[in-house]
Design an enzyme around this catalytic site. Sequence first.
Site, PDB file in Angstrom:
ATOM      1  N   GLY A  58       3.993  -9.264   4.068  1.00  0.00           N
ATOM      2  CA  GLY A  58       4.750  -9.630   2.870  1.00  0.00           C
ATOM      3  C   GLY A  58       5.148  -8.415   2.047  1.00  0.00           C
ATOM      4  N   ASP A  59       4.244  -7.445   1.943  1.00  0.00           N
ATOM      5  CA  ASP A  59       4.549  -6.209   1.219  1.00  0.00           C
ATOM      6  C   ASP A  59       5.663  -5.438   1.934  1.00  0.00           C
ATOM      7  OD1 ASP A  59       2.265  -7.027  -0.183  1.00  0.00           O
ATOM      8  OD2 ASP A  59       0.977  -5.846   1.137  1.00  0.00           O
TER       9      ASP A  59
END
Length: 311
Positions: free
Chosen positions: A250-251
């Site tokens: 996600g990052d």
Amino acid sequence: MIYTVTLNPSLDYVVEIDEMKLGGINRSKSEHMLPGGKGINVSVVLKNLGVPSVALGFVAGFTGDEIVKNVSDLGIDVDFIVLEEGMSRINVKLKAAKETEINCAGPYISQGNVEKLYAKLDKLQEGDVLVLAGSIPNSVPDFIYQDIMIRLAKKNVMVIVDATKDLLCNVLEKHPFLIKPNIHELGEIFGVELKNNEEIITYGKKLQERGAKNVLISMAGDGAIFLGEDGSVYESPAPKGTVVNSVGAGDSMVAGFLAGYLEKKEYQHAFKMGISAGSASAFSKDLATKEEIQKVYNGLSFVLDRKDIIG
């Protein structure tokens, strides 16, 4: 310049085992340690894409020293505040048939140290980008991200927020440039179970109605959806590949989107870069390299523009 804030960074101890046996002795197949925290992950992927950033946050003790060393060794500029007491956390990531994480609490952060962070952020200028990412220690109030945005309101700083629940909801009225909930976090905000893309888009637009300019919603193996402030809505299935490590995916999506947007100022390209970076990291043992991200980008089957359906 891009600045990433990780209020509660960590050393991530990644341990691979064949099978997790509760109550017994588990012997690892391999282990390695790397700096962790959502903002740091964003900085790492940005660096891999050739985009510089400065990593901000708090560190403490010998583990904090190791975080600073590790992040610096990756070629990332660091400007962490060193706390007088405590130690930065060590998080354990167990890789077996199912991934299991043990995330620790982290050190106490006094209001005086919070003010030191504010002083650093007060130096940001128009055109700078600020990424506020991840959880916060219990000693820090849930409205800290909101307070930061209030302080920067007149500076025209582009703010991206990747957080959950109150941390995210509290900033919406301050109009962040981008937020990135996943499908489960989006459902939690509104107390619903989201069953299809139409429902996801409906509730994503509610976040825009509450103030977010752009909303990027990750759906793990089902891909992602993007809602732009210009009215654009893009969908993409997840690229094909073998998931090796979901930590940091996600990052990586946030970093890829940001790098893509800064490159062309175009939402569709930014969305494709976000999808590609997130998937490339999921397919890799560590956070994805530029070459791995470009490979996924080149092989991305399609990005659906909802206008093609609606007319």
